[in-house]
Design an enzyme around this catalytic site. Structure first.
Site, PDB file in Angstrom:
ATOM      1  CE  LYS A 125      33.081 -91.300  -9.923  1.00  0.00           C
ATOM      2  NZ  LYS A 125      33.721 -92.443 -10.602  1.00  0.00           N
ATOM      3  CG  ASP A 165      30.637 -92.105 -12.766  1.00  0.00           C
ATOM      4  OD1 ASP A 165      31.568 -92.909 -12.681  1.00  0.00           O
ATOM      5  OD2 ASP A 165      29.515 -92.331 -12.268  1.00  0.00           O
TER       6      ASP A 165
HETATM    7  N1  GLU Z   1      34.114 -92.600 -13.912  1.00  0.00           N
HETATM    8  C1  GLU Z   1      35.116 -93.537 -14.289  1.00  0.00           C
HETATM    9  C2  GLU Z   1      35.415 -94.474 -13.131  1.00  0.00           C
HETATM   10  O1  GLU Z   1      34.520 -94.799 -12.378  1.00  0.00           O
HETATM   11  C3  GLU Z   1      36.338 -92.888 -14.928  1.00  0.00           C
HETATM   12  C4  GLU Z   1      37.031 -91.844 -14.129  1.00  0.00           C
HETATM   13  C5  GLU Z   1      38.123 -91.112 -14.921  1.00  0.00           C
HETATM   14  O2  GLU Z   1      38.330 -91.411 -16.081  1.00  0.00           O
HETATM   15  O3  GLU Z   1      38.742 -90.243 -14.303  1.00  0.00           O
HETATM   16  O4  GLU Z   1      36.499 -94.959 -12.958  1.00  0.00           O
END
Ligand code: GLU
Length: 443
Positions: A125, A165
Site C-alpha cells: 500500500k 484508493d
Molecule cells: N485500494 C483498493 C483496495 O483497498 C484496490 C487496490 C488495488 O486495486 O490494487 O483493495
C-alpha cells in the site's frame, strides 16, 4: 503466554504510535489463535513475526509547485508488506490523514485480502498526506508527476503494482502512468485502474462496489434471503459507495443514504445515483448539492447515517467510521446484515457488537476484495495484450466473490466459529500466505 499473545505484545510495543496498524493486527491475530495453536509449524518458522513486519518501507519527499508558484512538500509512502504469493499489490491513498501507521494497516489488510481473491498478488500500500481537495488539475498533475519521479524506482510489473484508493481515481492514475512511462521508456502494466485506451480493464471502476453486493448476495443466499425490497444504508460517496449503490439498486434494493466528510443525505424515495455521479464524479462537489436535484431529500451536517433504520448497512467511507454506539444503534433498529466496502470501517468494539448479536457481518478483506481482484484481472489482460468484455470480467468478479464467501464460510465452520466471516476470512486468507512462506524458507 501463547505464541499469538506474545507476537501481539511485540507488535504493540514496536508500533506504539500506529493505532490503526495495531487494530488491524489485533483483529487478525486474535481470531487466528485457535488455528495457529493447531498448527505449531507456523510458530517454528516465525510466521507471525514475519507477517507483521513489512518486507520494505519506503518514505520519500514529494516537492511540487502550486498554481501561485508556491513550493509544497508532502510525504510519500510505499509499504511493500508481503510478496509470498505474488508482486506487492495495493492502492495509493491521497489524504491529509495519511501516515506510516495508516499505510501499514492498509498494507497488512491487503496481504490477506489479496490472498482471498485466489489470484497471485502479494500485499502492499502507499500514498501521501497530500490533500487533493480544492486542487486544480495542474496541481494534481504536478503532485502525481513528482510522486512518481521517486516511486518509479521501487515498482515494476513483476515487483509492485499500485492502483487507486481514497483520493486516487482515473485522473490520478493517468498522470502517474504517463510519468512512469516517460521515465522508464516502457509500456508496462505497472499500475491498475488505468483508462480503457491504455490497458485498463472493463469493470475495474465498478469492481469494489459491485463485488461488495455480490458478496452480500452470497451472504443473503446463505441465510435463505434475497436483497429484493431491502432498505440499504450506505456511507461514503466515492468510488466504492457509488457502485455499491448502483448494484444494490439494480438488484432491487432501496438505498436511502450516502455521506461525505461534511454531511449526509437521506432520500426516502431511494438515492438518485445519476445525481450523485454528476455531483461527485463529474463536478467534484459536496453532497449539499443533492437537494437541488431532489428537493424532497434531507441533508444533515456531520455524521449520522447509522441512525437510519435499515435492513442492510454498508460502510463504504473510511476506517473507523462505525463505532460501538453506531453498531448498537443499528442492532437496535433491526439491521439484518452488515458488509464493509471501506477498509476497516468498523472499530473492534463495533465488530464485537455485531458478532455478539449474531448479525451476519462481511469483513472488508473479504467483502471489498472485488476491486483488487479486478486489478489482478487487469494485469492478466495486460500480460496477454488482450481486453476481455464487460460480461466476461463481470462474470469473473461474481465467481471470485462467491468463492471468497464459500472459502471464508468453510474455514469458519472448520475451526468452530459458525458463520463468523471475520474469523473465516482471516483463516482462509492467512493459510495460503503462511503455507507459501513455509515453502519459501526464512526470507
Ligand atoms: N485500494 C483498493 C483496495 O483497498 C484496490 C487496490 C488495488 O486495486 O490494487 O483493495
Amino acid at each position: 503466554m501463547s505464541y499469538v499473545s506474545n507476537v501481539l505484545e511485540q507488535v504493540k510495543e514496536k508500533n506504539a504510535d500506529q493505532p490503526q496498524f495495531i487494530q488491524a493486527v489485533t483483529e487478525v491475530l486474535t481470531t487466528l489463535e485457535p488455528f495457529i495453536e493447531k498448527n505449531p509449524q507456523y510458530e517454528a518458522a516465525g510466521i507471525l513475526e514475519r507477517l507483521t513486519e513489512p518486507e520494505r518501507q519506503i518514505i520519500f519527499r514529494v516537492p511540487w509547485v502550486d498554481d501561485n508558484g508556491k513550493v509544497h512538500v508532502n510525504r510519500g509512502f510505499r509499504v511493500q508488506f508481503n510478496s509470498a504469493i505474488g508482486p506487492y499489490k495495493g492502492g495509493l491513498r491521497l489524504h491529509p490523514s495519511v501516515n506510516l501507521g495508516i499505510i501499514k494497516f492498509l498494507g497488512f489488510e491487503q496481504i490477506l485480502k489479496n490472498s482471498l481473491t485466489g489470484l497471485p498478488i502479494g500485499g502492499g500500500k502507499g500514498g501521501s498526506d497530500f490533500d487533493p481537495k480544492g486542487k486544480s488539475d495542474r496541481e494534481i498533475m504536478a503532485f502525481c508527476q513528482s510522486f512518481m519521479t521517486e516511486l518509479f524506482r521501487h515498482i515494476g510489473p513483476d515487483t509492485d503494482v499500485p492502483a487507486g484508493d481514497i483520493g486516487v481515481g482515473g485522473r490520478e492514475i493517468g498522470y502517474l502512468y504517463g510519468q512512469y512511462k516517460r521515465i522508464r521508456n516502457a509500456y508496462e502494466s505497472v499500475l491498475t485502474g488505468k483508462g480503457l485506451t491504455y490497458g485498463g480493464s472493463l469493470v475495474r471502476t465498478e469492481a469494489t462496489g459491485y463485488g461488495l453486493l455480490y458478496f452480500v448476495n452470497a451472504m443473503l443466499r446463505h441465510l435463505g434471503e434475497t436483497i429484493q425490497g431491502k432498505t440499504v444504508v450506505i456511507s461514503g460517496a466515492g468510488n466504492v459507495a457509488i457502485y455499491a449503490a448502483v448494484k444494490a439498486t439494480q438488484l432491487g434494493a432501496k438505498v436511502v443514504t450516502m455521506s461525505d466528510s461534511n454531511g449526509w443525505v437521506y432520500d426516502a424515495e431511494g438515492i438518485d445515483i445519476a445525481a450523485i455521479k454528476e455531483i461527485k464524479e463529474a463536478n467534484r462537489q459536496r453532497l449539499t448539492e443533492y437537494k437541488k436535484y431532489r428537493p424532497n431529500s434531507e441533508y444533515h451536517e456531520g455524521k449520522g447515517v447509522w441512525s437510519v433504520p435499515c435492513d442492510i448497512a454498508l460502510p463504504c467511507a473510511t476506517q473507523n467510521e462505525l463505532d460501538q454506539a453506531d453498531a448498537e444503534m443499528l442492532v437496535k433498529n433491526g439491521v439484518m446484515l452488515v458488509a464493509e466496502g471501506a477498509n476497516m470501517p468498523s472499530t473492534l468494539e463495533a465488530t464485537d457488537v455485531f458478532l455478539k448479536n449474531k448479525i451476519p457481518f462481511g469483513p472488508a478483506k473479504a467483502a471489498n476484495a472485488g476491486g483488487v481482484a479486478i486489478s489482478a484481472i487487469e494485469m492478466s489482460q495486460n500480460s496477454l495484450r488482450l481486453s476481455w468484455t464487460f460480461e466476461d470480467v463481470d462474470a469473473r468478479l461474481q465467481d471470485i466473490m462467491e468463492n471468497i464467501h464459500k472459502n471464508a464460510t468453510a474455514a469458519a465452520e472448520e475451526y468452530g466459529f459458525g458463520y463468523n466471516l471475520v474469523a473465516g476470512a482471516n483463516i482462509a486468507g492467512f493459510k495460503k500466505v503462511a503455507d507459501t512462506m513455509l515453502a519459501q524458507g526464512i526470507v
